[in-house]
Scaffold this active site. Structure first.
Site, short mmCIF file in Angstrom:
data_model
loop_
_atom_site.label_atom_id
_atom_site.label_comp_id
_atom_site.label_asym_id
_atom_site.label_seq_id
_atom_site.Cartn_x
_atom_site.Cartn_y
_atom_site.Cartn_z
N HIS A 70 0.83 -1.10 -0.18
CA HIS A 70 -0.08 -0.14 0.07
C HIS A 70 0.78 1.18 -0.01
CE1 HIS A 70 -3.42 -2.46 0.31
NE2 HIS A 70 -3.27 -2.85 1.41
N ASP A 82 -5.27 -7.55 -3.10
CA ASP A 82 -5.58 -7.40 -1.62
C ASP A 82 -7.02 -8.08 -1.40
OD1 ASP A 82 -5.40 -6.55 0.99
OD2 ASP A 82 -5.53 -4.58 0.34
#
Length: 482
Positions: free
Chosen positions: A285, A336
């Site tokens: 991220h 994810d």
């Protein structure tokens, strides 16, 4: 899976092949079927006349896409995390509560069934490798299984059964926030003993050592979930055995604030002080980083794994992609939470998010042979070689000796109408849907043929049963496990 869909072929001859950042025609790919590797990439005109060839007319071949960050069980969140009670806020933290609710209802059979469907969906979209960031360790009551790797084994089995290459990133998870005890809903994730975690990871490494599709890495979950004193020992294990080291980092402002309050440093700064930000390191991220942290991520060879469709869904923020690449960091992509399983969407959002952030076009770009700034090579690098390097896999390119992980796209697909050798790469990375993928090989074995996997109908039925059981448990307000 049905052997009819797992045909092995020695030489593939497509209309076009992506190699050295451009499409080329007239290239033949010779695969060593025993090793599952590319023996050679050569001019088709040089092949002996009697060479058996599988002609892929109307197809272009690309390296298989590498999904560097996945939580397969979160495929169940699709559609289940897109609402909120009236009067309550909706953000990453409220989404996390919905994720906990699902995580605490899954039986081992469910974990396998959900992962299997998720991995088939990945293969159909062109993902040939997955970094599965695995933190479901214990039973729903928080106690270890009689077989200590029960759930890890189920996830690995799901991947191997459908034919996707998996790097299981074994997650350490010891705290419920920086310096805070684990919450009851985190009991399935718990690895409270560092030495036991290190030992278990090595046992997993040995368990899959003979499997050509499976391997293991380390993954301290986040600065929220492990004490900083764990980072060096976990990294030492990774360094000693050449394992990837992945960690969620700087995803949310509240995470950064908690780290500052506890350590007087931001998460990437803490990790750098602990000496773990190097070529094995991948920050997942990194949507809230300073110029100083970008500089740290740009030195020593680390990777940042962006998950743009999930980051968009959760309101995480934008990756500072231009700055990270300029600093020297590699950028990979992942799915994810499985909001969308589409490598083309993840690629194009890297660029489109930058356009929104920078208020200009053609941001993540490099010079091509004609002296133009183009984005396609940068985006395809993120989806292939950068992800392979992040997971330390010998794939991500069509080259002599590389794993024969390949994706065929349909040049006759309506969305590619009018493209040519000069425009195809841009059309694929910036406009095409995953449906352009028609055939997929992993390790030289064809896993997807004509957009279908042999096991997909049965896998979808099993997934529906798991989803129905999860929904029933939610209505009952309690956990379940078979």
């Amino acid at each position: 899976a049905d052997a009819r869909y797992l045909s092995r072929v020695p030489v593939l001859l497509a209309d076009l092949v992506w190699r050295n950042d451009a499409f080329h025609d007239g290239l033949a790919i010779d695969i060593d079927v025993r090793s599952g590797r590319i023996r050679s990439v050569a001019e088709a005109a040089t092949l002996p006349a009697d060479t058996p060839v599988q002609r892929l007319t109307g197809r272009a071949l690309l390296p298989g896409f590498v999904n560097a960050h996945s939580h397969s069980f979160q495929r169940l969140l699709r559609g289940r995390g897109q609402w909120k009670p009236h009067g309550e806020g909706a953000d990453f933290w409220s989404w996390r509560e919905a994720m906990y609710a699902i995580a605490n209802t899954l039986s081992p059979d469910d974990v396998y069934d959900v992962a299997r469907l998720c991995f088939i969906e990945m293969l159909r979209a062109g993902w040939t490798s997955v970094g599965e960031f695995h933190y479901l360790h214990n039973g729903v009551d928080g106690r270890p299984y009689a077989r200590p790797f029960e759930l890890a084994e189920r996830v690995i089995a799901a991947a191997v059964d459908v034919g996707i290459r998996i790097r299981l990133l074994n997650s350490a998870y010891a705290t419920g926030g920086v310096g805070a005890p684990l919450r009851p809903e985190q009991r399935r994730f718990a690895t409270p003993d560092l030495e036991a975690y290190l030992r278990d990871t090595m046992n997993l490494v040995e368990m899959v050592a003979a499997d050509p599709l499976a391997s293991v890495g380390v993954a301290p979950h986040s600065i929220r979930a492990v004490p900083r004193t764990w980072l060096r020992p976990i990294h030492a294990l990774a360094f000693g055995f050449d394992l990837p080291f992945h960690i969620h980092a700087n995803e949310q402002p509240a995470e950064v604030a908690a780290c500052l309050a506890a350590y007087g440093r931001r998460p990437i700064e803490v990790m750098a002080e602990e000496g773990v930000v190097d070529g094995l390191f991948t920050a997942v991220h990194a949507t809230h980083v300073t110029h100083q942290e970008i500089a740290l991520l740009g030195s020593g060879g680390p990777t940042v794994c962006a998950c743009p469709t999930t980051e968009r869904d959760l309101g995480d923020g934008f990756l500072a992609g231009e700055e990270l690449l300029a600093a020297g960091a590699a950028v990979a992509i992942g799915t994810d939470s499985q909001t969308l399983l589409d490598p083309f969407a993840e690629m194009r959002l890297l660029e489109y998010h930058e356009r929104l952030r920078k208020l200009r076009r053609v941001v993540l770009a490099r010079d091509d042979a004609a002296g133009r700034l183009v984005t396609a090579p940068v985006l395809l690098h993120a989806a292939t070689r950068a992800g392979a390097a992040s997971l330390r896999l010998d794939t991500g390119e069509i080259a002599d000796g590389a794993a024969a992980d390949l994706v065929a796209v349909d040049l006759d697909h309506i969305t590619l109408a009018g493209t040519n050798l000069d425009t195809l790469a841009a059309a694929l990375t910036l406009t095409a849907p995953a449906d352009v993928v028609c055939d997929v090989w992993v390790g030289g074995v064809q896993r997807i043929q004509d957009r279908r996997h042999a096991a997909e109908q049965e896998a979808a039925a099993a997934f529906r049963r798991a989803a129905a059981a999860v929904d029933a448990a939610a209505r009952m307000g309690g956990a379940r496990e078979r």
